[in-house]
Design a protein around this motif. Structure first.
Motif: not given
Length: 530
Positions: A167-173, A188-193
């Motif tokens: 993936n890398g550093r951005r987007g949905f993972c 790291y990717y999002t504050p909430v699921l």
């Protein structure tokens, strides 16, 4: 209720790292990168007679097939190969040399994706989460987001390591939480699921697939492979140590060691594509999928086993249904390119007479090496540790004894050649100060990243693998059985063909970049023209 397992027949569009210089004004709306953890170069041809229409068979018949695609480095490990595929660079550039190493500054073991500054959702107790903070080179997904912030990136795998690296550093993972088999990501990717992920998790869909035993898809006489330890209960798998069994300690292990893992992954991918409405606007999207299950089954039973062959037939069915769903989901008929390849092959589990292959014992290697350095330089803990063919020395102790690091590295490398199973050994000094070009030295050098690689790097003899519990074969060498992998691509603007020229896997990311009409990464590979 969330609807699952959409069944439709479709023209499949699959593609692997090769590109037709597509019109920059009309990039595909969705690029799907599918990477099997382990798949030998001849696997698709070997089992093709039983492939269904619309799955792998369609890739072989209607796609562009590269018959001589290979990684050109030694560390053919899943995270290393995924980084090469996603960045277009060799390990010496992208810095992913393993999923773990010893930090030369602190002397402490370091994990590629574990991160104490992040937390994973759906995890009961843990002092760490996972993140891409250790990645040093932008991925093709990062570059697409840089070019078009409205594009969507979605990366999926059973493990955080595989999902994050591709993936890398951005987007949905997202990856599957090992505690409860629920899809998760980190802060790291999002504050909430996201709520749509919570909705999927609430169904505990994995339990539906764990109600029975793994049963062979076909009759025994219809398999090309002969060895089996589970499906036909012969218990004759060639290996040393404990034989694999059907028992598992958790649902996650059951999922990850059977074809169920692929089925669940593709089912969640269909649901996620629908919820994110990927591929249906003017902003191109990327979906990355790593099939960790393929590697787990190869390691546990061997690529020569009925179990591995059965996994491929079931993967073929899963892929057919997934591509059928994408064909229905996408509004534009010329919107899809799928890239299909593998992270590596695998060493044979047995020799031609069926006898188990020899193993290299890393723990024993470290103990004997330390004893030898004791004899040369005095008593001390000279060896920090060992990880994936890299020996790490205690550099603090070397400084305390007023020794030259280069001398101790070269001494250890020379002694390493005395061990059974070691074919080559090079010191960090040799790898940093010289240029080896091609041959074994060049492949070892392309896998060497000074900040993370060991003080001594070894290569094992052909078909030797490292000793590992509950495992009969591994990857991680520069021999053809590890480096050569399938490479197919079909889709928008790509004609059916077979190509026999040598192709480096570093060409994947630059080719995708050209397809998308975006910046080509500062990579070793060159875009492929069809």
């Amino acid at each position: 209720m969330i609807k699952r397992l959409y069944r439709v027949t479709i023209p499949i569009f699959a593609a692997c790292m090769t590109v037709l210089p597509l019109r920059a004004s009309e990039p595909p709306r969705l690029i799907v990168n599918i990477t099997a953890g382990t798949l030998t170069a001849d696997a698709l041809e070997r089992y093709a007679a039983k492939f269904e229409d619309g799955g792998l068979r369609k890739l072989l018949d209607e796609g562009a097939v590269f018959t001589n695609a290979a990684y050109d480095c030694m560390q053919t490990l899943t995270p290393v190969s995924l980084a090469t595929l996603s960045t277009g660079a060799q390990p010496e550039i992208h810095g992913v040399i393993s999923d773990k190493w010893y930090d030369h500054t602190t002397g402490q073991p370091t994990d590629l994706t574990e991160d104490s500054h992040s937390a994973d959702f759906e995890r009961r107790e843990s002092r760490f989460g996972h993140s891409p903070r250790q990645l040093t080179t932008p991925t093709i997904s990062d570059l697409l987001m840089r070019a078009d912030s409205s594009s969507r990136i979605l990366s999926l795998a059973l493990t955080p390591r595989s999902s994050i690296v591709q993936n890398g550093r951005r987007g949905f993972c997202f990856w599957l939480d090992s505690d409860r088999c629920r899809w998760t990501t980190s802060t790291y990717y999002t504050p909430v699921l996201p709520n749509w992920v919570k909705s999927y998790n609430a169904e505990d869909l994995h339990a539906r697939f764990l109600t029975g035993e793994w049963v062979a898809k076909h009759n025994r006489a219809n398999y090309a492979n002969s060895r089996s330890t589970l499906l036909f209960a012969e218990n004759n798998t060639p290996q040393k140590g404990k034989k694999p069994t059907a028992a598992a300690t958790s649902d996650f292990i059951k999922v990850s060691r059977t074809p169920i893992g692929n089925t669940l992954l593709f089912d969640f991918a269909k649901y996620a594509v629908k919820c994110l409405n990927m591929g249906n606007d003017e902003h191109p999207d990327i979906l990355n999928i790593c099939l960790d299950t393929a590697e787990n089954i190869a390691r546990r039973y061997g690529t020569e086993s009925v179990e591995f062959e059965d996994m491929i037939y079931r993967l073929d069915s899963d892929l057919r249904e997934f591509l059928a769903y994408l064909n229905v989901h996408l509004k534009g008929s010329q919107s899809l390119v799928v890239v299909f390849t593998a992270a590596h092959g695998s060493a044979p589990a047995a020799d031609i007479d069926g006898k188990p292959r020899d193993r290299f014992n890393p723990a024993q290697f470290g103990v004997i090496m330390n004893a030898y350095l004791n004899a040369r330089y005095g008593a001390g803990a000279w060896v920090r540790g060992y990880s994936d063919r890299s020996l790490y020395l205690n550099r603090d102790l070397i400084d305390e004894r007023h020794l030259t690091l280069t001398e101790v590295q070269n001494t250890a490398a020379a002694f390493a050649l005395r061990f059974r199973g070691v074919a080559h050994a090079l010191s960090a000094w040799q790898l940093q100060s010289g240029y080896f070009g091609e041959g074994y030295g060049g492949k070892m050098q392309r896998s060497f990243y000074p900040r993370r690689s060991g003080d001594v790097v070894i290569d094992l003899m052909p078909e030797w693998t490292e000793e590992c519990d509950d495992t009969i074969t591994l990857s991680g060498s520069f021999y053809a059985y590890d480096t050569r992998v399938p490479l197919i691509f079909c889709g928008t603007g790509i004609a059916a063909q077979r190509r026999d020229e040598n192709v480096s896997m570093t060409s994947v990311a630059p080719t995708i970049a050209r397809l998308l009409g975006i910046e080509i990464p500062a990579a070793d590979g060159k875009p492929l023209d069809l």
